[in-house]
Design an enzyme around this catalytic site. Structure first.
Site, PDB file in Angstrom:
ATOM      1  N   TYR A 164       0.851  -1.190   0.000  1.00  0.00           N
ATOM      2  CA  TYR A 164       0.000   0.000   0.000  1.00  0.00           C
ATOM      3  C   TYR A 164       0.883   1.235   0.000  1.00  0.00           C
ATOM      4  CZ  TYR A 164      -3.577   3.411   1.228  1.00  0.00           C
ATOM      5  OH  TYR A 164      -4.416   4.491   1.206  1.00  0.00           O
ATOM      6  N   ASP A 256       9.410   2.409   1.006  1.00  0.00           N
ATOM      7  CA  ASP A 256       8.299   3.142   1.601  1.00  0.00           C
ATOM      8  C   ASP A 256       8.316   2.855   3.097  1.00  0.00           C
ATOM      9  OD1 ASP A 256       5.934   4.129   2.586  1.00  0.00           O
ATOM     10  OD2 ASP A 256       4.717   3.505   0.868  1.00  0.00           O
ATOM     11  N   LYS A 283       3.182   9.788   8.489  1.00  0.00           N
ATOM     12  CA  LYS A 283       2.715   9.358   9.815  1.00  0.00           C
ATOM     13  C   LYS A 283       3.561   9.910  10.986  1.00  0.00           C
ATOM     14  CE  LYS A 283       0.402   5.426   7.774  1.00  0.00           C
ATOM     15  NZ  LYS A 283      -1.018   5.567   7.744  1.00  0.00           N
TER      16      LYS A 283
HETATM   17  C1  LIG Z   1       3.157   2.219   3.532  1.00  0.00           C
HETATM   18  C2  LIG Z   1       2.239   3.371   3.254  1.00  0.00           C
HETATM   19  N1  LIG Z   1       2.511   4.197   2.230  1.00  0.00           N
HETATM   20  C3  LIG Z   1       1.729   5.253   1.953  1.00  0.00           C
HETATM   21  C4  LIG Z   1       0.607   5.535   2.710  1.00  0.00           C
HETATM   22  C5  LIG Z   1      -0.241   6.720   2.376  1.00  0.00           C
HETATM   23  O1  LIG Z   1      -0.083   7.698   3.356  1.00  0.00           O
HETATM   24  P1  LIG Z   1      -1.244   8.804   3.580  1.00  0.00           P
HETATM   25  O2  LIG Z   1      -2.413   8.067   4.155  1.00  0.00           O
HETATM   26  O3  LIG Z   1      -0.632   9.783   4.533  1.00  0.00           O
HETATM   27  O4  LIG Z   1      -1.525   9.394   2.244  1.00  0.00           O
HETATM   28  C6  LIG Z   1       0.293   4.711   3.780  1.00  0.00           C
HETATM   29  C7  LIG Z   1      -0.908   4.983   4.610  1.00  0.00           C
HETATM   30  O5  LIG Z   1      -1.377   4.172   5.365  1.00  0.00           O
HETATM   31  C8  LIG Z   1       1.112   3.587   4.055  1.00  0.00           C
HETATM   32  O6  LIG Z   1       0.821   2.745   5.046  1.00  0.00           O
END
Ligand SMILES: Cc1ncc(COP(=O)(O)O)c(C=O)c1O
Length: 426
Positions: A164, A256, A283
């Site tokens: 994700y 990521d 986060k």
């Molecule tokens: C691994 C990862 N990348 C990207 C995102 C996207 O972040 P945002 O919700 O701040 O757009 C998330 C959100 O849960 C995530 O867990």
């Protein structure tokens, strides 16, 4: 629940019982959700927090506890999807935000705070030579992709099934399994066709999936610990293989770390001892306020240098806004290496206690863990959803998918409360 019911019919009855208890405890949340239906589609503006029959509305938080619209107290085992590592309203963060709010909230000018937060992150992650801020993890991965495309002159990005990376078009294209083509409603084919999907933590499968595209790959993005996909840490061998594969293919390796940065002082990349070309953040680094960031090799990040002809433009009215920077700084400064160790020890305690409970009652459940992250796995989604509602009815806020995390204010008492609520559910 499995282990206590023997047929679908009985399971349905149990499910209704869990839902009835939940509904009896949350009339104010139901009323708010019904009101929200009049303005928001499905009463919702954040897909990832919706669950049947309606989500609980939280009115207040303090430390690791939250109180809902009916005044019911719960222990927060998800901390805004892993963001609030210090828990809710930590005094140091509140103080930093309050002081900053009376001084300057946002302004069309840079601030010293953004330099400080950038320096804090660079101190922890040597691979991050330069960094830029944004307002969400979604923006961070989107801009990392753009940087990789501009740097390599190629168009494709490789992702892993079940990963994700947010909700922009490329990230939204990721299917849950590697045999489904990328795509989602509203995503143009032209975008989906540039997304290559490989199986997570599978060297041979990844080689087979990526080899035909090797010359066209701009980037391979991976969560070193699959977060929303179930808290599955990749093996060190797999990440080392990706490091080598991207180097050989002339593509960039993007970690990521939007979730996994919280597993240790040096993030997941410190744990695995592997330096990616780019890292995305979100986060935790915002201390509870909206944030995203991406950084890495100075030669790649130089693409964003506004002094350079042909640069990539990354505007953003609230990029590095002083409030977020102040909250992020207060949080990172509070998160000393021993804090991460204590959180991980507590997560291991939770894992061990859950595993012995599952063994004791013979439940077909399991639990995965990495740093302060954990995920309870059940045989199917319906069982997980039922566990979730039962936990909500027994003083625990967690997620429908079984993902959870620990926060600094927690002790063994909160771990035991979680295990006892799971015991009740079983
Ligand atoms: C691994 C990862 N990348 C990207 C995102 C996207 O972040 P945002 O919700 O701040 O757009 C998330 C959100 O849960 C995530 O867990």
């Amino acid at each position: 629940m499995p282990g206590s019911v023997s047929s679908d019919v009985a399971g349905t009855t149990t499910h209704l019982a869990a839902q009835e208890v939940y509904e009896s405890l949350t009339p104010a949340s139901r009323a708010l959700w019904e009101r929200a239906l009049g303005s928001l589609p499905g009463g919702n503006t954040r897909t990832t927090i919706f669950h049947d029959p309606y989500p609980v509305y939280v009115a207040r938080g303090e430390g690791c506890r939250v109180w809902d619209a009916d005044g019911v107290e719960r222990i927060d085992f998800i901390s805004n999807y892993t963001s609030l590592i210090l828990g809710h309203c930590h005094p140091r963060v509140v103080d930093a935000v309050q002081r900053q709010a009376t001084r300057l909230m946002s302004v069309a000018a840079p601030s010293e705070l953004e330099i400080e937060l950038a320096e804090r992150i660079r101190e922890r992650l040597p691979s991050v030579e330069r960094i830029r801020f944004a307002n969400s993890g979604t923006e961070a991965t989107m801009l990392a992709f753009r940087a990789a495309r501009a740097f390599t002159g190629r168009s494709k990005v490789a992702v892993f099934a079940g990963g994700y990376h947010g909700s922009h078009d490329y990230a939204a294209s990721i299917p849950a399994d590697p045999f489904t083509s990328p795509g989602a409603p509203g995503v143009p084919n032209a975008v989906a066709e540039t997304v290559v999907v490989a199986p997570f933590d599978d060297v041979d499968g990844t080689l087979a999936a990526l080899d035909p595209h090797a010359d066209e790959l701009a980037a391979v993005i991976v969560e070193p610990v699959l977060g929303s996909g179930g808290v599955h840490p990749a093996s060190g061998e797999f990440l080392a293989f990706l490091r080598e594969l991207t180097r050989d293919a002339g593509a960039l390796l993007v970690f990521d770390e939007i979730i996994s940065f919280r597993i240790g002082y040096h993030g997941a990349q410190g744990r695995f001892g592997i330096a990616p070309d780019l890292t995305t953040f979100g986060k935790v680094i915002g201390g509870g306020l909206p944030v995203g960031a991406f950084g890495g090799r100075a030669d790649v990040m130089a693409l964003f240098d506004p002094r350079v002809e042909g640069r990539i433009t990354q505007g953003g009215t609230f990029n590095a806004n002083p409030l977020t920077m102040a909250a992020g700084l207060a949080t990172l400064d509070e998160m000393t290496p021993d804090r991460y160790e204590a959180l991980e020890a507590l997560a291991l305690e939770l894992k061990a206690k859950l595993e012995s409970l599952f063994a004791e009652v013979g439940a077909p459940f399991s639990v995965t863990q990495a740093g302060s992250l954990f995920n309870v796995h059940a045989p199917d989604a319906a069982t997980l959803a039922e566990l979730h509602l039962t936990l909500l009815a027994n003083g625990i806020l967690s997620t429908p998918r079984g993902m959870g995390c620990l926060s600094v204010p927690m002790t063994s008492a909160e771990v035991d409360a979680f295990v006892e609520a799971v015991r009740l559910a079983l």
